[in-house]
Enzyme design. Structure first.
Site, short mmCIF file in Angstrom:
data_model
loop_
_atom_site.label_atom_id
_atom_site.label_comp_id
_atom_site.label_asym_id
_atom_site.label_seq_id
_atom_site.Cartn_x
_atom_site.Cartn_y
_atom_site.Cartn_z
N ALA A 1 17.26 0.25 -14.93
CA ALA A 1 16.96 1.67 -15.10
C ALA A 1 18.13 2.46 -15.66
O ALA A 1 17.97 3.28 -16.57
CB ALA A 1 16.51 2.27 -13.76
N ASN B 1 18.65 1.63 -19.27
CA ASN B 1 17.63 2.26 -20.12
C ASN B 1 17.97 3.72 -20.40
O ASN B 1 17.86 4.20 -21.54
CB ASN B 1 16.26 2.19 -19.44
CG ASN B 1 15.75 0.78 -19.24
OD1 ASN B 1 16.19 -0.14 -19.93
ND2 ASN B 1 14.82 0.61 -18.33
N TYR C 1 11.79 3.96 -6.59
CA TYR C 1 11.56 3.05 -5.46
C TYR C 1 10.93 1.74 -5.94
O TYR C 1 9.97 1.73 -6.71
CB TYR C 1 10.65 3.70 -4.43
CG TYR C 1 10.29 2.81 -3.28
CD1 TYR C 1 11.28 2.33 -2.42
CD2 TYR C 1 8.98 2.44 -3.04
CE1 TYR C 1 10.97 1.50 -1.35
CE2 TYR C 1 8.64 1.62 -1.97
CZ TYR C 1 9.64 1.15 -1.14
OH TYR C 1 9.33 0.32 -0.09
N GLY D 1 1.90 14.28 -17.05
CA GLY D 1 3.05 15.10 -17.39
C GLY D 1 4.09 15.17 -16.29
O GLY D 1 4.34 14.19 -15.59
N ASP E 1 12.32 6.04 -17.17
CA ASP E 1 13.72 6.10 -17.60
C ASP E 1 13.84 6.85 -18.92
O ASP E 1 14.79 7.62 -19.13
CB ASP E 1 14.28 4.68 -17.76
CG ASP E 1 14.20 3.90 -16.47
OD1 ASP E 1 14.34 4.50 -15.40
OD2 ASP E 1 14.01 2.67 -16.54
N ASP F 1 11.45 -2.14 -22.41
CA ASP F 1 11.93 -1.04 -21.57
C ASP F 1 12.60 0.05 -22.39
O ASP F 1 12.51 1.23 -22.05
CB ASP F 1 12.94 -1.57 -20.55
CG ASP F 1 12.30 -2.42 -19.47
OD1 ASP F 1 11.22 -2.98 -19.72
OD2 ASP F 1 12.87 -2.51 -18.37
#
Length: 306
Positions: A23, A26, A156, A221, A248, A284
């Site tokens: 994450a 990214n 999470y 959104g 991300d 990703d």
């Protein structure tokens, strides 16, 4: 970490594509492509996958001067992704005992140079180990004390830890967080006690010291709530190809707007635009836009740019 992406069910075998993931990586790539100076701090193994991670970040123009290579034989973390139903993707993690799980404050704190404006953290890193959780909290504390804006994306991952463990690790970070990013179902993970609804949950986060609460709603959104008010933005309409990494990409767009001094509506516009690029392309981060590509969604369908 490294990423192996299957083209079908893993149990059926077949070829896998090799790339990198994570994450924070990214978001770093998304910001770098939008023209911002980005520094990545982390730990990889002294192996070929670690070399791939560092090579990819370096190729994207990211400063890896504070990236540590593990000297204790721990491998670079790995994930496997497999498409199952339409855009539903299953992810398997292999991060226990990885180089990233051995992250310590000494790996990260030196990266908080005086010119740093934003520190971006996620709830994935503290899920890896006690030392990684300690590192994330130490970084947030040091950054906030230095006047650096701290952004925390809850992110999470139920395959990495339980909701109770996540809450115990993330709740203390709120006192050092300026921007909190969460999906609707992640908000309860950072609350001290159950809330009566989303508005009550957001109010409790603002009362805890968070400056802006950014709620990601996927195809519906996003919403930003602060002491100044509430702003909503619909998602850009695209044909979804791959949903992994969209959150991300959204964060990268939002932080890019913040760095540019844009107001909240303009930040949201850029965020849903970068997220749309991620959704419309596979991988990703591979399809994330450069700054001069942000306007492509405003072109008529079927346009060829010559």
């Amino acid at each position: 970490m490294a990423a192996l992406r299957a083209h079908g069910a893993l149990r059926m075998g077949g070829s896998l594509g090799l790339s990198v993931a994570g994450a924070e990586s990214n978001v770093a790539i998304g910001l770098a492509r939008l023209g911002h100076r980005v520094r990545w701090a982390g730990r990889v193994g002294a192996d070929e996958l670690g070399a791939l991670v560092l090579r990819t970040l370096r190729a994207e123009g990211i400063d890896i001067g504070h990236a540590a290579t593990d000297d204790a034989g721990r491998p670079t973390g790995l994930l496997l992704t497999e498409p199952r139903l339409g855009t539903l993707t299953r992810v398997s993690y292999y991060r226990a005992g990885s180089a990233g799980s051995a992250l310590t404050p000494a790996d990260v704190l030196p990266a908080l140079a005086p010119e740093t404006r934003i520190l971006h953290l996620t709830g994935i890193t503290p899920a890896l180990s006690a030392s990684a959780a300690e590192t994330v909290l130490a970084a947030a504390t040091a950054a906030r004390d230095a006047g650096i804006t701290v952004c925390l994306d809850v992110n999470y991952r139920s395959r990495l830890w339980t909701a109770d463990r996540a809450r115990a690790a993330l709740r203390p970070m709120l006192a050092h967080t300026d921007l909190l990013v969460a999906s609707e179902d992640e908000l309860p993970l950072v609350l001290q006690r159950p809330a009566g609804g989303e508005s009550e949950a957001v109010k409790s986060l603002l009362d805890a010291g968070v400056r802006e609460v950014i709620v990601k709603r996927g195809a519906h959104g996003a919403t930003v709530v602060s002491a100044e008010g509430t702003a909503d933005r619909a998602a850009r309409q695209v044909d979804a190809v791959d949903l992994v990494g969209a959150g991300d990409a959204f964060v990268a767009g939002y932080l890019s707007g913040l760095l540019d001094g844009a107001d909240v509506p303009a930040r949201l516009h850029r965020a849903v635009t970068t997220a749309a690029f991620a959704v419309a392309t596979r991988g990703d981060w591979e399809g994330l836009p450069t700054r001069d590509e942000l306007g492509l969604f405003d072109e008529p369908d079927g346009t060829t740019v010559r």
